[in-house]
Design a protein around this motif. Structure first.
Motif, PDB file in Angstrom:
ATOM      1  N   ALA A 114      -6.085  -2.158  -2.283  1.00  0.00           N
ATOM      2  CA  ALA A 114      -7.372  -2.257  -1.592  1.00  0.00           C
ATOM      3  C   ALA A 114      -7.353  -1.374  -0.346  1.00  0.00           C
ATOM      4  O   ALA A 114      -6.433  -1.466   0.471  1.00  0.00           O
ATOM      5  CB  ALA A 114      -7.657  -3.704  -1.208  1.00  0.00           C
ATOM      6  N   CYS A 115      -8.343  -0.520  -0.201  1.00  0.00           N
ATOM      7  CA  CYS A 115      -8.419   0.417   0.924  1.00  0.00           C
ATOM      8  C   CYS A 115      -9.833   0.406   1.487  1.00  0.00           C
ATOM      9  O   CYS A 115     -10.802   0.400   0.736  1.00  0.00           O
ATOM     10  CB  CYS A 115      -8.082   1.847   0.485  1.00  0.00           C
ATOM     11  SG  CYS A 115      -6.533   2.050  -0.400  1.00  0.00           S
ATOM     12  N   GLU A 116      -9.942   0.438   2.801  1.00  0.00           N
ATOM     13  CA  GLU A 116     -11.248   0.481   3.460  1.00  0.00           C
ATOM     14  C   GLU A 116     -11.224   1.597   4.502  1.00  0.00           C
ATOM     15  O   GLU A 116     -10.447   1.553   5.459  1.00  0.00           O
ATOM     16  CB  GLU A 116     -11.538  -0.859   4.136  1.00  0.00           C
ATOM     17  CG  GLU A 116     -12.882  -0.927   4.822  1.00  0.00           C
ATOM     18  CD  GLU A 116     -13.106  -2.269   5.504  1.00  0.00           C
ATOM     19  OE1 GLU A 116     -13.962  -2.328   6.409  1.00  0.00           O
ATOM     20  OE2 GLU A 116     -12.416  -3.247   5.146  1.00  0.00           O
ATOM     21  N   VAL A 117     -12.050   2.619   4.296  1.00  0.00           N
ATOM     22  CA  VAL A 117     -12.096   3.758   5.213  1.00  0.00           C
ATOM     23  C   VAL A 117     -12.940   3.401   6.433  1.00  0.00           C
ATOM     24  O   VAL A 117     -14.047   2.862   6.305  1.00  0.00           O
ATOM     25  CB  VAL A 117     -12.673   5.005   4.508  1.00  0.00           C
ATOM     26  CG1 VAL A 117     -12.806   6.163   5.493  1.00  0.00           C
ATOM     27  CG2 VAL A 117     -11.778   5.411   3.347  1.00  0.00           C
ATOM     28  N   LEU A 118     -12.411   3.698   7.626  1.00  0.00           N
ATOM     29  CA  LEU A 118     -13.090   3.365   8.880  1.00  0.00           C
ATOM     30  C   LEU A 118     -13.410   4.635   9.661  1.00  0.00           C
ATOM     31  O   LEU A 118     -12.641   5.603   9.646  1.00  0.00           O
ATOM     32  CB  LEU A 118     -12.196   2.469   9.745  1.00  0.00           C
ATOM     33  CG  LEU A 118     -11.644   1.184   9.111  1.00  0.00           C
ATOM     34  CD1 LEU A 118     -10.801   0.440  10.127  1.00  0.00           C
ATOM     35  CD2 LEU A 118     -12.768   0.311   8.590  1.00  0.00           C
ATOM     36  N   ARG A 121      -5.912   3.649  -4.729  1.00  0.00           N
ATOM     37  CA  ARG A 121      -6.944   2.808  -5.362  1.00  0.00           C
ATOM     38  C   ARG A 121      -6.702   2.671  -6.852  1.00  0.00           C
ATOM     39  O   ARG A 121      -6.870   1.594  -7.437  1.00  0.00           O
ATOM     40  CB  ARG A 121      -8.321   3.394  -5.066  1.00  0.00           C
ATOM     41  CG  ARG A 121      -8.761   3.146  -3.624  1.00  0.00           C
ATOM     42  CD  ARG A 121     -10.051   3.859  -3.298  1.00  0.00           C
ATOM     43  NE  ARG A 121     -10.610   3.387  -2.023  1.00  0.00           N
ATOM     44  CZ  ARG A 121     -11.359   4.116  -1.216  1.00  0.00           C
ATOM     45  NH1 ARG A 121     -11.642   5.381  -1.546  1.00  0.00           N
ATOM     46  NH2 ARG A 121     -11.824   3.612  -0.094  1.00  0.00           N
ATOM     47  N   GLU A 181      -3.756  -7.147   8.546  1.00  0.00           N
ATOM     48  CA  GLU A 181      -3.657  -5.971   7.711  1.00  0.00           C
ATOM     49  C   GLU A 181      -3.206  -4.743   8.488  1.00  0.00           C
ATOM     50  O   GLU A 181      -3.433  -4.627   9.695  1.00  0.00           O
ATOM     51  CB  GLU A 181      -4.993  -5.695   7.033  1.00  0.00           C
ATOM     52  CG  GLU A 181      -6.160  -5.476   7.979  1.00  0.00           C
ATOM     53  CD  GLU A 181      -6.766  -6.781   8.467  1.00  0.00           C
ATOM     54  OE1 GLU A 181      -6.469  -7.162   9.615  1.00  0.00           O
ATOM     55  OE2 GLU A 181      -7.553  -7.390   7.711  1.00  0.00           O
ATOM     56  N   VAL A 241      -7.713   4.114   7.814  1.00  0.00           N
ATOM     57  CA  VAL A 241      -7.749   3.413   6.531  1.00  0.00           C
ATOM     58  C   VAL A 241      -7.117   2.047   6.742  1.00  0.00           C
ATOM     59  O   VAL A 241      -5.964   1.955   7.192  1.00  0.00           O
ATOM     60  CB  VAL A 241      -6.997   4.182   5.425  1.00  0.00           C
ATOM     61  CG1 VAL A 241      -7.023   3.389   4.115  1.00  0.00           C
ATOM     62  CG2 VAL A 241      -7.617   5.557   5.219  1.00  0.00           C
ATOM     63  N   TYR A 279       0.812  -1.219   0.000  1.00  0.00           N
ATOM     64  CA  TYR A 279       0.000   0.000   0.000  1.00  0.00           C
ATOM     65  C   TYR A 279       0.845   1.269   0.000  1.00  0.00           C
ATOM     66  O   TYR A 279       0.321   2.373  -0.174  1.00  0.00           O
ATOM     67  CB  TYR A 279      -0.900   0.019   1.243  1.00  0.00           C
ATOM     68  CG  TYR A 279      -0.139  -0.213   2.521  1.00  0.00           C
ATOM     69  CD1 TYR A 279       0.488   0.828   3.181  1.00  0.00           C
ATOM     70  CD2 TYR A 279      -0.003  -1.503   3.055  1.00  0.00           C
ATOM     71  CE1 TYR A 279       1.214   0.614   4.338  1.00  0.00           C
ATOM     72  CE2 TYR A 279       0.715  -1.731   4.211  1.00  0.00           C
ATOM     73  CZ  TYR A 279       1.323  -0.670   4.847  1.00  0.00           C
ATOM     74  OH  TYR A 279       2.055  -0.905   5.985  1.00  0.00           O
ATOM     75  N   PRO A 303      -6.728  -4.142   3.421  1.00  0.00           N
ATOM     76  CA  PRO A 303      -6.981  -5.589   3.459  1.00  0.00           C
ATOM     77  C   PRO A 303      -5.942  -6.362   2.649  1.00  0.00           C
ATOM     78  O   PRO A 303      -5.514  -5.930   1.580  1.00  0.00           O
ATOM     79  CB  PRO A 303      -8.375  -5.715   2.832  1.00  0.00           C
ATOM     80  CG  PRO A 303      -9.007  -4.377   3.025  1.00  0.00           C
ATOM     81  CD  PRO A 303      -7.887  -3.399   2.909  1.00  0.00           C
TER      82      PRO A 303
END
Length: 316
Positions: free
Chosen positions: A163-167, A158, A136, A187, A50, A190
Motif C-alpha cells: 500500500a502506497c500513498e503519494v503526498l 504496488r 507508518e 510516499v 514496503y 499505510p
C-alpha cells in the motif's frame, strides 16, 4: 528433542532461538557481544514490508558516478578495499539488470509481506507489544528528479501488494510539521510499523528466552566441523558438539558457511547512527530521506535515532 547451537544474537539468531525452543529443542546461543551487540543494535527498526526494492537495481548504472563523486553521496568506498570487493561488486551489477531486478521484487514482495505475521506469536508470547509503534513509514524526496525516478519502483511496490500513498508538500507538513519545508514529495506506507528501540526489544526477548531455558555463551565460534551425525563448534575456549547449528552471524557467517561447503556472496556495509536526547516530539513516524540514504526514527522512550547519518560511537 535436538540440541541446537545458534551463532549470532541479533534479530535472526534470537528469532530462530524462539522458534526452535517453541518446537521443544534445547538451544544454546553463541555471541561474544551478547544480544544486539552487532548490526542489530542501531538501525531504523522498521518492519519494512514496503522495502521490496533491491539496492541493486537498474538505477545504479545511471547514478554510479554520482555515488562515487558527489560530496553529498551516502556512498563511500575505501580504494584499498576495491580489489577484494570486485568479485562481489561484479555480481551486484550483474543482478542490477532490469529482468533480474524485477524478478527480485516479485520474490521479495510476498516474503516481506509476511513480516507482521511472522513476528506476531513472538511479540505476543514474550510480552513485547509495548515496544511496537504502529506508525507508518514516510519516504521523503527533496528533488523533483529523484521523485520522478522513483515512479518505476513505486509501480513495482504496488504490483507486489504494498500500500502506497503519494503526498505533496502540504500533506507532508500536515503529518510532520517539524520537518524542514524542503520536501516537495513523499510516499506514505499505510499499515507499516516500527520498533521504538531495536536493541531494547532484543534484550527483552533474550531475557524472556533465558527464563525459559535458553543457554547463552559469550564466546566466538571460529570454525564448524563435522561431528558424527552432528556438528562441532570450535571456540577459543574449547569445542562443543550439537545436533544442529544455525549460522546467523551477519558478515561473520561467511567463513562458517564455507566450513559447510557453502560460498556466500557476502560483504560488509558500514553503518552509523547517532542518538539525540531531550528532544520533544520532532517527528511522529520513521522518515526516510531518499537522496541522503538515512532514516530518522523515534527512540525509546524519548530518544531520536538517525541511522546512517552521522558517525557516532555506541554509548558505553
Amino acid at each position: 528433542m535436538a540440541t541446537v547451537a545458534v551463532i549470532g544474537a541479533g534479530f535472526v539468531g534470537l528469532s530462530s532461538a524462539y522458534w526452535l525452543m517453541r518446537d521443544g529443542h534445547a538451544v544454546t546461543l553463541f555471541d561474544p557481544a551478547g544480544p544486539a551487540g552487532g548490526a542489530s543494535y542501531g538501525n531504523a527498526g522498521t518492519f519494512a514490508n514496503y522495502a521490496c526494492i533491491p539496492v541493486n537495481n537498474p538505477s545504479v548504472f545511471r547514478d554510479f558516478h554520482r555515488y562515487l563523486l558527489a560530496a553529498e553521496s551516502p556512498f563511500r568506498l575505501r580504494a584499498s578495499y576495491l580489489p577484494r570487493l570486485m568479485p562481489w561488486l561484479a555480481r551486484f551489477l550483474w543482478h542490477s539488470t532490469p529482468a533480474r531486478y524485477e524478478a527480485a521484487v516479485a520474490a521479495l514482495g510476498p516474503l516481506l509481506g509476511r513480516a507482521y505475521e511472522g513476528y506476531a506469536d513472538l511479540i505476543r508470547d514474550a510480552g513485547l507489544e509495548d515496544r511496537i509503534r504502529r506508525r507508518e513509514c514516510l519516504y521523503l524526496y527533496s528533488s523533483e528528479r529523484s521523485f520522478r525516478n522513483s515512479a518505476d519502483s513505486l509501480r513495482l511496490r504496488r504490483e507486489a501488494g504494498v500500500a502506497c500513498e503519494v503526498l505533496d508538500a502540504a500533506a507532508i507538513r500536515g503529518l510532520e510539521p517539524a520537518l524542514a519545508p524542503i520536501f516537495a514529495h513523499g510516499v506514505l506506507f499505510p499499515g507499516s510499523w516500527h520498533l521504538s528501540d531495536p536493541a531494547g526489544f532484543l534484550t527483552a526477548l533474550h531475557g524472556w528466552l533465558a527464563g525459559r531455558g535458553l543457554r547463552t555463551e559469550a564466546r566466538a565460534v571460529t570454525r564448524l566441523a563435522p561431528g558424527g551425525s552432528g556438528v562441532i563448534l570450535v571456540t577459543p575456549d574449547g569445542d562443543e558438539r550439537f545436533d544442529h547449528a544455525v549460522v546467523a552471524a551477519g558478515i561473520h557467517s561467511r567463513p562458517l558457511a564455507a566450513d559447510c561447503g557453502d560460498r556466500l556472496p557476502l560483504d560488509t556495509e558500514r553503518g552509523y547512527h547517532v542518538t539525540f536526547g531531550g528532544v520533544i516530539d520532532p517527528i511522529g513516524r520513521p522518515c526516510g530521506w531518499a537522496e541522503r540514504g538515512l532514516y530518522m526514527t523515534r527512540g525509546w522512550p524519548a530518544r531520536w535515532n538517525w541511522p546512517g547519518s552521522i558517525p557516532a560511537r555506541r554509548p558505553a
